[in-house]
Design an enzyme around this catalytic site. Structure first.
Site, mmCIF file in Angstrom:
data_model
loop_
_atom_site.group_PDB
_atom_site.id
_atom_site.type_symbol
_atom_site.label_atom_id
_atom_site.label_comp_id
_atom_site.label_asym_id
_atom_site.label_seq_id
_atom_site.Cartn_x
_atom_site.Cartn_y
_atom_site.Cartn_z
ATOM 1 N N ASP B 39 0.961 -1.113 0.067
ATOM 2 C CA ASP B 39 -0.096 0.021 0.023
ATOM 3 C C ASP B 39 0.849 1.073 0.035
ATOM 4 O OD1 ASP B 39 -2.890 0.981 2.240
ATOM 5 O OD2 ASP B 39 -2.219 1.649 0.111
ATOM 6 N N ASP B 133 -2.726 2.383 -6.225
ATOM 7 C CA ASP B 133 -1.785 2.311 -5.067
ATOM 8 C C ASP B 133 -1.728 1.211 -4.215
ATOM 9 O OD1 ASP B 133 -4.035 3.120 -3.905
ATOM 10 O OD2 ASP B 133 -3.034 4.337 -2.576
ATOM 11 N N GLU B 134 -2.381 0.204 -4.317
ATOM 12 C CA GLU B 134 -2.488 -1.018 -3.771
ATOM 13 C C GLU B 134 -2.387 -2.187 -4.739
ATOM 14 O OE1 GLU B 134 -6.148 0.131 -1.210
ATOM 15 O OE2 GLU B 134 -5.503 -2.018 -0.305
#
Lengths: 415, 388
Positions: B39, B133-134
């Site tokens: 993350d 983003d993960e």
């Protein structure tokens, strides 16, 4: 996590030979912990015997393992002159006993399953194989060949703790094979619905006590029903994982004449084949709830189509040649005593075939996945198959007749 | 000798592209999986602070500052004031009067997202992005032999820092649920490992709010039922959970025990199959180049066969020792027939690029314009009606 579990193994069961073997296990595990620092063992065995045995257990061992000892088989030579071989993937274990030509030093050790199998395979037929473990290696000698393989300690070898297996019954091996054959093709491979990744076994008292086996992938359902075997009353509902089913089926193939002893609890199942000195397969069961499949089995489908399964299969297979993707539908047009199969592919063109059939209800057009149809039709060993239809969007019931132990439900495709 | 799996620092520069593989999962093997959840820390805001040095150390919100704007992301400085994503900008400004608003630049975020996914794919093909983003990674197969999932996670975090100048947090565990909880544990720029056997205890120590899927409303309900921690939840039986939470019960039951069997799903459709090789020493001599190309052809063609791929375009890529990249491609009007033709085209392309202006440090060969990319699959799947 992988602490030796041998001590947890409880041999339970009144007349189960497998249980006795696990007791032996316990004893030797104790012996090992009571002072055997280095693991030694020496035995000699016929190449054919060890090869047959390894061929049974080695497929349980995954090719790629993150835990090294799971690549190994456990070999245990006992004073009585038998060699026990055991393989596991933590969910499934197979144990087989065989007679050794001689046991010079009783003991146990683990060694790479695939290497040992490959070596046994390549040794000359009729040779005597000597296995000798000492100082972290096992020497394998036969004729002029010698190998030395690294070993891992037997105490690190994980053994499935079976716990109490209160339900015990027997099935003829042939019956068990048929249960598997009639249902396994419908087992789901979709891992998100893990509870469909196996064959569901349960007992009910419909009109009479029965044992039912069912498998489904959400598109089709296969169910096999048989009289409840003695001892199966009150058994918990269980889901036997796909890999256990596959391994079991392979083992059954080699002893189709005998009975298979089945012992189970809500979390484990054990199959014993070939009695004393045979093979024991123990598997964890899938921890999940199998859907209430009975509600998708149609009871009021009033359009009955009867035809010859073989010519039906062949016709479906022929027209499906045109289909470009595996999932492409075959369309069935039903008229009085006639079925028209057709496939239309934007790339490849069209195909059609007419089949004689028994059909008296109103005209209907319905599509099915050609492969699903073929899977089911290939189960039919009779001259007629019945398709009970409702409409193009409803589940269709397929069976030999209303006496047949096997029943299939197939969901159509929209065409 | 050069190695196809460079284990020196090059391994972390993303110089070897991953081989796209069909979706696969080891869960059925029954072995313990190794799952990483990565993350990025305050992703959008961190990108803005990176690109605008004057914003560093200041409370930053990405999103519109006007009357109806909403905060898309907040920097850690802003979070200290209680600014959260999805909060109306007006509220955010009230909480933090010094808050600096930046317009979102999604193309930049997307670019960075691509960069980090490249880093992930260097380590595994089993990458399941959840957002820009993960992502979840299944690293059960330790491709570069780093030895542990924790080391892989650290290598990934290091590569992300080096290549994007941004920080990421990682959670390492044996399933997705735990990995995600873990990545949140030591944020920002942290890592947390939950080992097999520790999952249940970890989950049970958590306040119920940390469970994915339990929001403020769910928390209220839980509190009403006397459930404040994972342990409280684990103490309830299935019947109780069913009665109170319906279909959510099964998830809660498993979650409270740290159980999650969901596989990491990489739904990426393969567009190319290829491979690259970074050399331990730069090379420039033509015979050496040809020999190297043959080696790469061997490896890449094996991959192509393994994936049963058929494609029309062959691309040869060279990276010079000044890191400039040059590539030549050839497209046929039909699929490349076999390994021989593949090799022949590769050598043609190399011929076009000779003599080299500089020695090269990397060579790569790719087959693309693949046939049979299953673009119609979703439609035909939808046509299959279901029983359940």
């Amino acid at each position: 996590m992988l602490a030796p579990q041998a001590a947890n193994v409880k041999g339970i069961g009144r007349n189960s030979c497998a249980a006795k073997r696990f007791c032996t296990d316990n004893a030797s595990a104790r012996a090992a912990s009571e002072g055997l620092e280095d693991e030694t063992m020496k035995a000699t065995i016929e190449r054919a015997t060890i090869l047959r045995c390894l061929s049974h257990v080695q497929s349980v061992v995954e090719r790629r393992n993150t835990i090294p000892i799971l690549s190994n088989v456990l070999i245990e030579a006992s004073e009585s002159g038998t060699l026990k071989v055991m393989a596991t993937d933590l969910d499934l274990q197979v144990v087989e006993n065989m007679s050794a030509a001689s046991v010079e030093v009783p003991g146990a050790v683990t060694v790479s399953a695939h290497l040992l199998f490959d070596i046994a395979r390549k040794l000359p037929d009729g040779s005597q194989v000597s296995l000798e473990a000492a100082e972290g290696r096992m020497a394998i000698k036969a004729g002029r060949s010698r190998f030395s393989l690294p070993t891992l300690p037997r105490d690190d070898f994980p053994v499935i703790a079976e716990g109490d297996l209160p339900t015990s019954f027997e099935l003829p091996a042939k019956t068990l094979a048929e249960i598997i054959d009639r249902t396994r093709f419908a087992i789901s491979t979709e891992e998100t619905r893990y509870y469909l990744n196996g064959i569901f076994l349960h007992v009910t008292d419909d009109d009479q006590p029965v044992l039912k086996a069912a498998a489904t992938d959400g598109h089709r359902l296969a169910r096999f029903t048989l009289d409840r075997p003695e001892g199966a009353a009150g058994m918990p509902d269980v889901i036997v994982p796909r890999k256990a089913v596959a391994e079991l089926r392979k083992l059954i193939e080699e002893s189709l004449d005998g009975n298979v002893q089945i012992d189970l609890s809500a979390s484990k199942i054990r199959f014993t084949l070939g009695g004393e000195g045979g093979v024991v397969l123990t598997s964890k069961l899938i921890d999940g709830t199998f859907p209430d499949y009975s509600r998708v089995i149609p009871t009021g489908n009033d359009k009955l189509l009867k035809l010859d399964p073989r010519s039906f299969y062949e016709a479906v297979d022929r027209v499906a040649t045109i289909a470009t993707e595996k999932t492409r539908a075959v369309k069935m047009g039903l008229d009085r005593d006639r079925v028209t199969l057709s496939v239309t592919s934007p790339d490849n063109g069209t195909a059609a075939e007419e089949l004689a059939a028994e059909y008296g209800a109103e005209n209907l057009e319905i599509g099915f996945n050609a492969n699903y149809l073929k899977d089911i039709l290939s189960q039919m060993d009779s001259d007629a198959v019945e398709l009970h239809l409702a409409d193009a969007g409803a589940p269709t019931l397929i069976r030999k007749n209303d006496k047949a132990p096997a029943l299939y439900v197939l969901m159509p495709m929209r065409v | 000798m050069d190695d196809f799996d460079p284990s020196d620092d090059d391994a972390h520069n993303g110089t070897e592209t991953s081989f796209n593989d069909v979706e696969a999962s080891d869960t059925e093997a029954g072995t313990t999986r190794k799952i990483i959840h990565i993350d990025m820390d305050a992703f959008f805001a961190s990108v803005e602070q990176r690109d605008h040095p004057e914003l560093r150390g200041k409370p930053v919100a990405v999103g519109g500052s006007s009357g109806r704007g909403v905060v898309a992301a907040a920097s850690y400085e802003a979070r200290r004031f209680g600014v959260r994503s999805a909060m109306p900008s007006v509220t955010a400004k009230r909480l933090c009067p010094d808050l600096v608003f930046c317009k979102s630049r999604f193309d930049v975020y997307r670019e960075v997202s691509q960069q980090i996914r490249e880093i992930f794919r260097h380590h595994t093909d089993l990458v399941e992005p959840l957002s820009l983003d993960e992502a979840y990674l299944d690293v059960t197969e330790d491709r570069h032999g780093l030895g542990s999932a924790t080391r892989i996670a650290q290598a990934i975090r290091r590569s992300i820092r080096e290549e994007t100048r941004l920080t990421a947090s990682a959670g390492v565990s044996y399933n997705k649920f735990l990995a995600k909880l873990a990545s949140d544990q030591n944020k920002p720029d942290g890592i947390c490992v939950i080992k097999p056997g520790e999952g249940a205890a970890f989950v049970q120590s958590l306040p119920i709010r940390r469970f994915h899927g339990i929001g403020p409303k769910g928390e209220e309900k839980m509190t009403r039922l006397g459930i404040e921690t994972g342990a409280d939840l684990a103490a309830r039986d299935m019947a109780f959970l069913r009665a109170n939470f319906g279909s959510f019960a099964e998830y809660l039951y498993r979650a409270a025990r740290g159980i999650d069997d969901r596989p990491v799903r990489s739904n990426r459709i393969r567009k190319s199959v290829g491979g690259e090789r970074t050399f331990s020493e730069d090379i420039s001599a033509a015979p050496r180049l040809r020999e190297t190309l043959d080696n790469i052809v061997d490896i890449v063609w094996a991959r192509i066969e393994h994936n049963k791929a058929r494609g029309r375009t062959v691309t040869l890529k060279l990276k010079y020792n000044d890191f400039r990249i040059s590539s030549h491609a050839k497209t046929l009007n039909r699929a490349v027939a076999g390994k021989e033709e593949f090799a022949q085209i590769g050598h043609e392309l190399l011929g076009e690029m000779l003599p080299l202006p500089l020695p090269i440090r990397l060579m790569g060969l790719t087959l693309s314009k693949l046939e049979g990319v299953p673009k119609k699959k979703p439609r035909s799947e939808a046509a299959q009606l279901t029983l359940f």
